[in-house]
Design a protein around this motif. Structure first.
Motif, PDB file in Angstrom:
ATOM      1  N   ASP A  62       0.834  -1.172  -0.066  1.00 38.04           N
ATOM      2  CA  ASP A  62       0.040   0.131   0.135  1.00 38.04           C
ATOM      3  C   ASP A  62       0.866   1.231  -0.134  1.00 38.04           C
ATOM      4  O   ASP A  62       0.371   2.330  -0.504  1.00 38.04           O
ATOM      5  CB  ASP A  62      -0.839   0.001   1.322  1.00 38.04           C
ATOM      6  N   GLU A 115      -2.779  -7.817   0.531  1.00 43.30           N
ATOM      7  CA  GLU A 115      -2.548  -6.510   0.394  1.00 43.30           C
ATOM      8  C   GLU A 115      -1.799  -6.075   1.807  1.00 43.30           C
ATOM      9  O   GLU A 115      -2.276  -6.529   3.053  1.00 43.30           O
ATOM     10  CB  GLU A 115      -3.991  -5.597   0.544  1.00 43.30           C
ATOM     11  N   GLU A 117      -0.664  -3.602   4.514  1.00 42.45           N
ATOM     12  CA  GLU A 117      -0.968  -2.016   4.957  1.00 42.45           C
ATOM     13  C   GLU A 117       0.297  -1.789   5.516  1.00 42.45           C
ATOM     14  O   GLU A 117       0.579  -0.481   5.495  1.00 42.45           O
ATOM     15  CB  GLU A 117      -2.067  -2.219   5.784  1.00 42.45           C
ATOM     16  N   SER A 122      -0.982  -7.571   7.182  1.00 40.18           N
ATOM     17  CA  SER A 122      -1.464  -7.538   5.715  1.00 40.18           C
ATOM     18  C   SER A 122      -2.834  -8.239   6.101  1.00 40.18           C
ATOM     19  O   SER A 122      -3.244  -8.559   6.879  1.00 40.18           O
ATOM     20  CB  SER A 122      -0.580  -8.404   4.674  1.00 40.18           C
TER      21      SER A 122
END
Length: 198
Positions: A62, A115, A117, A122
């Motif tokens: 991200d 994903e 972060e 994640s």
């Protein structure tokens, strides 16, 4: 000289560390018994975008080019995400003997990614569109979008695998509930009983 060369090469060979093998993962078979579904679909059709036509385990950061899809070097899926999801749904939406629906379930898989972060935190995301199709024709009787997110226990490939397994079971349960509502709804257009008789 030849003998000396072979001796040196054989000695060097003992010092070489063999490469770490690639780990292959799947979504498992589930741990809880799955009750049969009276209106289980006659077929499950799963399609995915081109970037998911690969067994690569994909992730995004991200904080660093969040639109960029990356892949683990030493961890891969045993099959493409769409294929694994199709198998998981087939197991979780099974019909008992003598029951089932003539309608079909069409899945458009939009996202299947881990994903990050932060470096130590994640999650995994599964996003798809489900369409309930009649026995003949491609005009859906009902549509629904599903988004399932699950936090990972560790911010790495292994943590992602466990989270994807949990998310897939959650997703299957949500789709089961949605299909069941089509049998009790008052809308005759989407009612599975009226439109999906075998």
């Amino acid at each position: 000289m030849l003998a000396a060369t072979l001796f040196v090469l054989s000695g060097c060979g003992n010092l070489v560390t063999p490469p770490e093998p690639t780990a292959f993962h799947d979504l498992g078979v589930g741990t809880d018994p799955v009750p049969t579904l009276a209106s289980a679909p006659a077929a499950i059709l799963v399609s995915a975008p081109p970037w998911l036509h690969s067994s690569a385990m994909q992730y995004r950061l991200d904080w660093d080019q969040p639109s960029r899809r990356r892949a683990y070097a030493k961890s891969r899926w045993a099959a493409e995400p769409g294929e694994m999801l199709s198998l998981a749904l087939s197991r979780g939406l099974s019909a008992g003997e003598g029951i089932g629906s003539a309608c079909r379930l069409k899945i458009d898989l939009d996202e299947f990614v881990q994903e990050f972060e932060a470096a130590d935190r994640s999650r995994v995301d599964i996003v798809l569109r489900a369409s309930w199709l009649p026995p003949r024709g491609e005009t859906p009787l009902a549509n629904k979008r599903f988004t399932v997110t699950a936090a990972t226990s560790s911010a790495d490939a292994e943590g992602g695998v466990v989270a994807f397994r949990n998310a897939t079971q959650d997703l299957t349960a949500q789709i089961r509930s949605w299909i069941a509502t089509l049998d009790t709804g008052s809308d005759s257009t989407a009612n599975s009983y009226r439109n999906c008789k075998i």
